[in-house]
Design a protein around this motif. Structure first.
Motif, PDB file in Angstrom:
ATOM      1  N   GLY A  66     -10.122  20.427  11.718  1.00  0.00           N
ATOM      2  CA  GLY A  66      -9.151  19.649  13.052  1.00  0.00           C
ATOM      3  C   GLY A  66      -8.432  20.897  13.118  1.00  0.00           C
ATOM      4  N   ALA A  67      -8.769  22.071  12.872  1.00  0.00           N
ATOM      5  CA  ALA A  67      -7.488  23.309  13.159  1.00  0.00           C
ATOM      6  C   ALA A  67      -8.520  23.206  14.867  1.00  0.00           C
ATOM      7  N   LEU A  68      -9.611  23.344  14.309  1.00  0.00           N
ATOM      8  CA  LEU A  68     -10.350  24.598  15.712  1.00  0.00           C
ATOM      9  C   LEU A  68     -11.311  22.688  16.754  1.00  0.00           C
ATOM     10  N   VAL A  69     -10.964  21.825  16.747  1.00  0.00           N
ATOM     11  CA  VAL A  69     -11.721  20.476  16.892  1.00  0.00           C
ATOM     12  C   VAL A  69     -10.297  20.309  17.961  1.00  0.00           C
ATOM     13  N   ILE A  70      -8.826  20.192  17.550  1.00  0.00           N
ATOM     14  CA  ILE A  70      -6.958  20.267  18.525  1.00  0.00           C
ATOM     15  C   ILE A  70      -7.417  21.553  19.046  1.00  0.00           C
ATOM     16  N   PHE A  71      -8.359  22.234  19.058  1.00  0.00           N
ATOM     17  CA  PHE A  71      -7.686  23.984  19.796  1.00  0.00           C
ATOM     18  C   PHE A  71      -8.810  23.362  21.229  1.00  0.00           C
ATOM     19  N   SER A  72      -9.615  22.921  20.643  1.00  0.00           N
ATOM     20  CA  SER A  72     -10.800  22.733  21.875  1.00  0.00           C
ATOM     21  C   SER A  72     -10.252  21.484  22.345  1.00  0.00           C
ATOM     22  N   ALA A  73      -9.273  20.341  22.476  1.00  0.00           N
ATOM     23  CA  ALA A  73      -8.680  19.751  22.818  1.00  0.00           C
ATOM     24  C   ALA A  73      -7.942  20.063  24.194  1.00  0.00           C
ATOM     25  N   LEU A  74      -7.141  21.122  23.555  1.00  0.00           N
ATOM     26  CA  LEU A  74      -5.875  22.020  23.999  1.00  0.00           C
ATOM     27  C   LEU A  74      -6.668  22.596  25.547  1.00  0.00           C
ATOM     28  N   VAL A  75      -7.195  23.496  25.299  1.00  0.00           N
ATOM     29  CA  VAL A  75      -7.714  24.352  25.754  1.00  0.00           C
ATOM     30  C   VAL A  75      -8.753  23.140  27.531  1.00  0.00           C
ATOM     31  N   PHE A  76      -9.105  22.401  27.414  1.00  0.00           N
ATOM     32  CA  PHE A  76      -9.735  21.164  28.112  1.00  0.00           C
ATOM     33  C   PHE A  76      -8.629  20.615  28.348  1.00  0.00           C
ATOM     34  N   ALA A  77      -7.682  19.979  27.992  1.00  0.00           N
ATOM     35  CA  ALA A  77      -6.790  19.460  28.483  1.00  0.00           C
ATOM     36  C   ALA A  77      -4.982  20.791  29.541  1.00  0.00           C
ATOM     37  N   MET A  78      -5.413  21.935  29.366  1.00  0.00           N
ATOM     38  CA  MET A  78      -5.066  22.916  30.014  1.00  0.00           C
ATOM     39  C   MET A  78      -5.532  22.872  31.043  1.00  0.00           C
ATOM     40  N   ARG A  79      -7.148  23.000  31.006  1.00  0.00           N
ATOM     41  CA  ARG A  79      -7.188  23.343  32.221  1.00  0.00           C
ATOM     42  C   ARG A  79      -7.322  22.123  33.267  1.00  0.00           C
ATOM     43  N   ALA A  80      -7.828  21.019  32.850  1.00  0.00           N
ATOM     44  CA  ALA A  80      -7.726  19.850  33.840  1.00  0.00           C
ATOM     45  C   ALA A  80      -6.266  19.952  34.443  1.00  0.00           C
ATOM     46  N   ARG A  81      -5.054  20.822  33.964  1.00  0.00           N
ATOM     47  CA  ARG A  81      -3.722  20.787  34.394  1.00  0.00           C
ATOM     48  C   ARG A  81      -4.129  21.704  35.653  1.00  0.00           C
ATOM     49  N   ARG A  82      -4.529  22.941  35.533  1.00  0.00           N
ATOM     50  CA  ARG A  82      -4.189  23.520  36.719  1.00  0.00           C
ATOM     51  C   ARG A  82      -6.449  23.254  37.795  1.00  0.00           C
ATOM     52  N   GLU A  83      -6.745  22.765  36.929  1.00  0.00           N
ATOM     53  CA  GLU A  83      -8.377  22.817  37.869  1.00  0.00           C
ATOM     54  C   GLU A  83      -8.437  21.529  37.919  1.00  0.00           C
ATOM     55  N   THR A  84      -7.695  21.155  39.155  1.00  0.00           N
ATOM     56  CA  THR A  84      -7.628  19.571  40.258  1.00  0.00           C
ATOM     57  C   THR A  84      -9.439  19.161  40.633  1.00  0.00           C
ATOM     58  N   ARG A  85      -9.980  20.049  40.816  1.00  0.00           N
ATOM     59  CA  ARG A  85     -10.964  19.593  41.514  1.00  0.00           C
ATOM     60  C   ARG A  85     -12.647  18.967  40.514  1.00  0.00           C
ATOM     61  N   SER A  86     -11.424  18.932  39.510  1.00  0.00           N
ATOM     62  CA  SER A  86     -12.452  19.470  38.052  1.00  0.00           C
ATOM     63  C   SER A  86     -11.811  18.193  36.776  1.00  0.00           C
ATOM     64  N   ARG A  87     -11.091  18.078  37.247  1.00  0.00           N
ATOM     65  CA  ARG A  87      -9.837  17.045  36.446  1.00  0.00           C
ATOM     66  C   ARG A  87     -10.625  15.972  35.994  1.00  0.00           C
ATOM     67  N   GLY A  88     -10.814  15.389  36.288  1.00  0.00           N
ATOM     68  CA  GLY A  88     -11.783  13.963  35.556  1.00  0.00           C
ATOM     69  C   GLY A  88     -12.836  14.531  34.643  1.00  0.00           C
ATOM     70  N   TYR A  89     -13.459  15.208  34.621  1.00  0.00           N
ATOM     71  CA  TYR A  89     -14.648  15.603  33.555  1.00  0.00           C
ATOM     72  C   TYR A  89     -13.418  16.428  32.457  1.00  0.00           C
ATOM     73  N   LEU A  90     -12.716  17.157  32.405  1.00  0.00           N
ATOM     74  CA  LEU A  90     -12.006  17.934  31.739  1.00  0.00           C
ATOM     75  C   LEU A  90     -11.175  16.744  30.904  1.00  0.00           C
ATOM     76  N   VAL A  91     -10.506  15.929  31.687  1.00  0.00           N
ATOM     77  CA  VAL A  91      -9.839  14.826  31.092  1.00  0.00           C
ATOM     78  C   VAL A  91     -10.696  14.483  29.882  1.00  0.00           C
ATOM     79  N   ILE A  92     -11.954  13.706  30.243  1.00  0.00           N
ATOM     80  CA  ILE A  92     -12.713  13.396  29.368  1.00  0.00           C
ATOM     81  C   ILE A  92     -13.072  14.204  28.134  1.00  0.00           C
ATOM     82  N   GLY A  93     -13.607  15.654  28.567  1.00  0.00           N
ATOM     83  CA  GLY A  93     -13.322  16.393  27.022  1.00  0.00           C
ATOM     84  C   GLY A  93     -12.227  16.543  26.175  1.00  0.00           C
ATOM     85  N   ALA A  94     -10.775  16.446  27.038  1.00  0.00           N
ATOM     86  CA  ALA A  94      -9.638  16.718  25.891  1.00  0.00           C
ATOM     87  C   ALA A  94      -9.851  15.521  25.336  1.00  0.00           C
ATOM     88  N   THR A  95     -10.145  14.232  26.405  1.00  0.00           N
ATOM     89  CA  THR A  95      -9.680  13.065  24.836  1.00  0.00           C
ATOM     90  C   THR A  95     -10.848  12.870  24.153  1.00  0.00           C
TER      91      THR A  95
END
Length: 223
Positions: A66-95
């Motif tokens: 559980g810790a590893l998968v929520i960590f991965s979700a947070l990594v994708f979510a934080m990247r989606a916040r700052r990487e606008t040109r990849s936001r859609g792809y990163l949002v899907i990964g975080a979701t």
């Protein structure tokens, strides 16, 4: 007469990248995955040998999953916040990883009602789906670009181990004929949960490496 262009694309310069990397860096590239695999086995050993359990819902192995998968979700979510040109792809990964985290904790949610995990998963999936649709122009190109990187390969291998190999190799129908009358369902559980932990570990490792790669490379697709 048409000529064939035999020049090497400027986006691929493997020899130069290898020559400029130090032996310490290359050694780390090898030892990091080795340490990851060893850590997975050590966690299983803690559960089986020290705690004497067969990986129930509240085991150390389940906690790290559980810790590893929520960590991965947070990594994708934080990247989606700052990487606008990849936001859609990163949002899907975080979701995806957020839904996997909820599903991984279905035992705890069953205290509310059996099968209750479906509701929060549906809510997260809908929110992530609407967000990805809003940023749909930033899905295909970043996905195809990241798919070609070695860093993202760890994520896809982790998903393959988690969703496919652990289910096929950890099924009782495989081990029961092998073990015969000595078959114990706890053996199947240890194998399957160990493979799942390995999958989650590869996903988290790939998520971190992928983010670090994009920052160091100054990737125009993700900036």
């Amino acid at each position: 007469m048409n000529t064939i262009n035999t020049s090497v694309p400027t986006t691929f310069n493997a020899s130069e990248s290898i020559e400029t990397r130090s032996p310490f860096f290359l050694l780390t590239e090898f030892l990091a995955p080795v340490a990851l695999v060893v850590a997975v086995v050590l966690v299983i050993q803690i559960d089986v040998r020290l705690l004497g359990n067969t990986l129930p819902e509240n085991s150390v192995t389940e906690f790290f999953q559980g810790a590893l998968v929520i960590f991965s979700a947070l990594v994708f979510a934080m990247r989606a916040r700052r990487e606008t040109r990849s936001r859609g792809y990163l949002v899907i990964g975080a979701t995806l990883f957020a839904c996997m985290f909820i599903r991984e904790n279905d035992g705890m949610l069953d205290h509310v009602q059996h099968g209750f995990w479906i509701i929060p998963v549906a809510v997260v999936a809908l929110l992530g789906g609407f967000s990805a649709y809003f940023w749909r122009d930033s899905i295909k190109e970043p996905f195809m670009h990241h798919f070609e990187t070695r860093e993202t390969t760890f994520i896809f291998i982790g998903l393959l181990v988690l969703l496919v190999f652990s289910r096929l190799f950890g099924t009782g129908s495989l081990w029961q004929p092998v073990m015969g009358e000595g078959y114990d369902t706890s053996f199947k559980t240890v194998v399957q949960e160990g493979l799942e932990l390995l999958g989650y570990s590869l996903i988290a490792y790939g998520a971190v490496r992928s983010g670090a790669y994009c920052e160091q490379a100054g990737d125009p697709v993700t900036s």
